[in-house]
Design a protein around this motif. Structure first.
Motif, mmCIF file in Angstrom:
data_model
loop_
_atom_site.group_PDB
_atom_site.id
_atom_site.type_symbol
_atom_site.label_atom_id
_atom_site.label_comp_id
_atom_site.label_asym_id
_atom_site.label_seq_id
_atom_site.Cartn_x
_atom_site.Cartn_y
_atom_site.Cartn_z
ATOM 1 N N VAL A 54 0.830 -1.205 0.000
ATOM 2 C CA VAL A 54 0.000 0.000 0.000
ATOM 3 C C VAL A 54 0.864 1.255 0.000
ATOM 4 N N GLU A 55 2.024 1.201 0.667
ATOM 5 C CA GLU A 55 2.911 2.369 0.669
ATOM 6 C C GLU A 55 3.512 2.589 -0.720
ATOM 7 N N LEU A 56 3.943 1.508 -1.384
ATOM 8 C CA LEU A 56 4.468 1.632 -2.745
ATOM 9 C C LEU A 56 3.408 2.177 -3.700
ATOM 10 N N THR A 57 2.187 1.701 -3.547
ATOM 11 C CA THR A 57 1.096 2.174 -4.411
ATOM 12 C C THR A 57 0.858 3.653 -4.189
ATOM 13 N N HIS A 58 0.822 4.062 -2.928
ATOM 14 C CA HIS A 58 0.633 5.483 -2.617
ATOM 15 C C HIS A 58 1.773 6.326 -3.190
ATOM 16 N N LEU A 59 3.002 5.886 -2.999
ATOM 17 C CA LEU A 59 4.149 6.631 -3.520
ATOM 18 C C LEU A 59 4.073 6.752 -5.043
ATOM 19 N N ALA A 60 3.681 5.672 -5.698
ATOM 20 C CA ALA A 60 3.584 5.705 -7.165
ATOM 21 C C ALA A 60 2.587 6.766 -7.622
ATOM 22 N N THR A 61 1.469 6.872 -6.910
ATOM 23 C CA THR A 61 0.476 7.883 -7.294
ATOM 24 C C THR A 61 1.019 9.292 -7.107
ATOM 25 N N LEU A 62 1.908 9.482 -6.118
ATOM 26 C CA LEU A 62 2.472 10.811 -5.888
ATOM 27 C C LEU A 62 3.369 11.238 -7.053
ATOM 28 N N TYR A 63 4.157 10.296 -7.580
ATOM 29 C CA TYR A 63 4.988 10.616 -8.741
ATOM 30 C C TYR A 63 4.109 11.068 -9.912
ATOM 31 N N GLN A 115 -6.651 -5.252 -4.454
ATOM 32 C CA GLN A 115 -5.789 -4.145 -4.859
ATOM 33 C C GLN A 115 -6.163 -3.623 -6.250
ATOM 34 N N ALA A 116 -6.465 -4.531 -7.158
ATOM 35 C CA ALA A 116 -6.807 -4.119 -8.519
ATOM 36 C C ALA A 116 -8.083 -3.282 -8.537
ATOM 37 N N ARG A 117 -9.060 -3.689 -7.754
ATOM 38 C CA ARG A 117 -10.318 -2.936 -7.713
ATOM 39 C C ARG A 117 -10.122 -1.575 -7.046
ATOM 40 N N ALA A 118 -9.284 -1.536 -6.015
ATOM 41 C CA ALA A 118 -9.001 -0.249 -5.372
ATOM 42 C C ALA A 118 -8.255 0.668 -6.332
ATOM 43 N N PHE A 119 -7.328 0.102 -7.077
ATOM 44 C CA PHE A 119 -6.558 0.908 -8.024
ATOM 45 C C PHE A 119 -7.466 1.442 -9.134
ATOM 46 N N ARG A 124 -10.166 6.092 -11.438
ATOM 47 C CA ARG A 124 -11.451 6.714 -11.759
ATOM 48 C C ARG A 124 -11.604 8.049 -11.043
ATOM 49 N N GLY A 125 -11.223 8.075 -9.770
ATOM 50 C CA GLY A 125 -11.306 9.319 -9.020
ATOM 51 C C GLY A 125 -10.428 10.402 -9.600
ATOM 52 N N GLN A 126 -9.220 10.021 -10.039
ATOM 53 C CA GLN A 126 -8.314 11.001 -10.635
ATOM 54 C C GLN A 126 -8.881 11.552 -11.938
ATOM 55 N N ILE A 127 -9.451 10.670 -12.750
ATOM 56 C CA ILE A 127 -10.040 11.117 -14.018
ATOM 57 C C ILE A 127 -11.237 12.025 -13.757
ATOM 58 N N GLN A 128 -12.086 11.626 -12.812
ATOM 59 C CA GLN A 128 -13.255 12.447 -12.497
ATOM 60 C C GLN A 128 -12.853 13.821 -11.978
ATOM 61 N N GLU A 129 -11.786 13.868 -11.184
ATOM 62 C CA GLU A 129 -11.299 15.155 -10.698
ATOM 63 C C GLU A 129 -10.770 15.996 -11.847
ATOM 64 N N THR A 130 -10.109 15.354 -12.796
ATOM 65 C CA THR A 130 -9.509 16.071 -13.919
ATOM 66 C C THR A 130 -10.559 16.664 -14.844
ATOM 67 N N ASP A 149 -13.114 7.826 -4.017
ATOM 68 C CA ASP A 149 -12.358 6.980 -4.941
ATOM 69 C C ASP A 149 -10.859 7.263 -4.882
ATOM 70 N N LYS A 150 -10.496 8.530 -4.924
ATOM 71 C CA LYS A 150 -9.080 8.883 -5.044
ATOM 72 C C LYS A 150 -8.322 8.713 -3.736
ATOM 73 N N THR A 151 -8.955 9.010 -2.616
ATOM 74 C CA THR A 151 -8.276 8.940 -1.325
ATOM 75 C C THR A 151 -8.785 7.784 -0.471
ATOM 76 N N GLY A 152 -10.099 7.668 -0.363
ATOM 77 C CA GLY A 152 -10.666 6.674 0.538
ATOM 78 C C GLY A 152 -10.387 5.236 0.136
ATOM 79 N N SER A 153 -10.289 4.961 -1.161
ATOM 80 C CA SER A 153 -10.168 3.571 -1.624
ATOM 81 C C SER A 153 -8.913 2.891 -1.104
ATOM 82 N N LEU A 154 -7.759 3.539 -1.238
ATOM 83 C CA LEU A 154 -6.513 2.897 -0.814
ATOM 84 C C LEU A 154 -6.408 2.850 0.710
#
Length: 305
Positions: A54-63, A115-119, A124-130, A149-154
């Motif tokens: 979960v930490e790696l996934t979060h870090l990846a989204t930050l990049y 993990q796949a469903r959360a991702f 989806r949350g990122q696209i909706q925000e965009t 979606d963007k924050t709560g899911s992970l």
């Protein structure tokens, strides 16, 4: 284990991957995995790898976020995209996702599916925000859906992994998952409030950053929907639909927004999410880990004053 997971054979890739790990951070999601594991067997072999996932996934989204936002600073350090370039930042994020997937493969198909469903929700949350709300969609409801979606899911998956992989009962896993998603939404709301209300850089970024960048958070949505009443409502609404990169206009909007009743309504909404999380947590066995989770609910509320 986190540091060893980001090392690669290529020197640049290893350096870029370690960039945000070395910069620090709260490790909030990893902590939730470990905390939730106490409702089962915290020594179970899958718990620590799940925390790293979960930490790696979060870090990846930050990049990736920093590329999309054209950010120059992350965690007090130059962002990867500004230190190197967008291509290196994007590929580093992809590499961290791959490393997370490699670890997940050892945790079984259920963990991979979760993990796949959360991702999928996160993207989806990122696209909706965009793209913003579609015509006819309530902007406030859209904003809350993006947060979930963007924050709560992970954050939800963090609690779910910890309890599930520690062998907790299905009822406990469900309660922790629900509580963590609500806690995640409350935490994001508190960040949004702090971005406006803090006089210092309590939120980890310069106060009023969302306002300057045209990102509408809960207090702004409430003002635009006419919630509360202030003497300068018309002027504030005018400013909130204006380009606020101008320092004078930005400062004016920030002062008016801080004084607006919508701020207290936003705090009330944030407290409501935290209380809903607490209600889920109170169904759990009465052990120290439950007290720690409840303490997190209290912290989220108290950090906004």
């Amino acid at each position: 284990m986190l540091l060893s997971s980001v090392r690669g054979e290529d020197p640049l890739l290893s350096e870029a991957s370690k960039h945000l790990v070395d910069a620090g951070g709260k490790r909030f999601r990893a902590m939730l995995v470990l905390l939730a594991s106490h409702f089962g067997s915290p020594e179970a072999p899958g718990v620590v790898p799940a925390a790293v996932v979960v930490e790696l996934t979060h870090l990846a989204t930050l990049y990736h976020d920093d590329v999309m936002d054209e950010a120059t600073v992350r965690r007090g350090q130059p962002s990867a995209n500004s230190r190197w370039n967008n291509t290196v930042a994007i590929l580093t994020g992809d590499y961290l996702f791959a490393r997370a997937s490699d670890l997940l493969a050892d945790l079984g198909p259920d963990a991979v599916r979760i993990q796949a469903r959360a991702f999928a929700r996160l993207v989806r949350g990122q696209i909706q925000e965009t793209v913003g709300p579609a015509e006819g969609v309530d902007p406030l409801k859209h904003y809350l859906a993006v947060m979930a979606d963007k924050t709560g899911s992970l954050i939800a998956v963090s609690g779910q992994f910890g309890a599930l992989l520690a062998g907790a009962s299905p009822a406990v896993v469900d309660s922790i998952t629900s509580a963590c998603e609500k806690l995640g939404i409350a935490f994001q709301l508190s960040d949004d409030i702090l971005d406006i209300a803090s006089e210092t850089e309590e939120s980890g970024k310069t106060p009023g950053t969302d306002l300057r960048e045209g990102i509408r958070t809960l207090p702004m949505h409430l003002v635009l929907e006419g919630v509360g009443s202030g003497p300068d409502d018309e002027r504030l609404r005018e400013l909130l639909v204006t380009d606020l990169t101008d320092d004078a206009l930005h400062a004016e909007a920030l002062v008016l927004l801080r004084a607006h009743p919508a701020m207290e309504r936003a705090r009330a909404d944030m407290r409501s999410w935290a209380e809903d999380a607490r209600a889920d947590l109170l169904t759990l066995p009465d052990i120290p880990a439950r007290d720690a989770f409840i303490g997190l609910c209290d912290y989220v509320v108290s950090r906004t004053g």
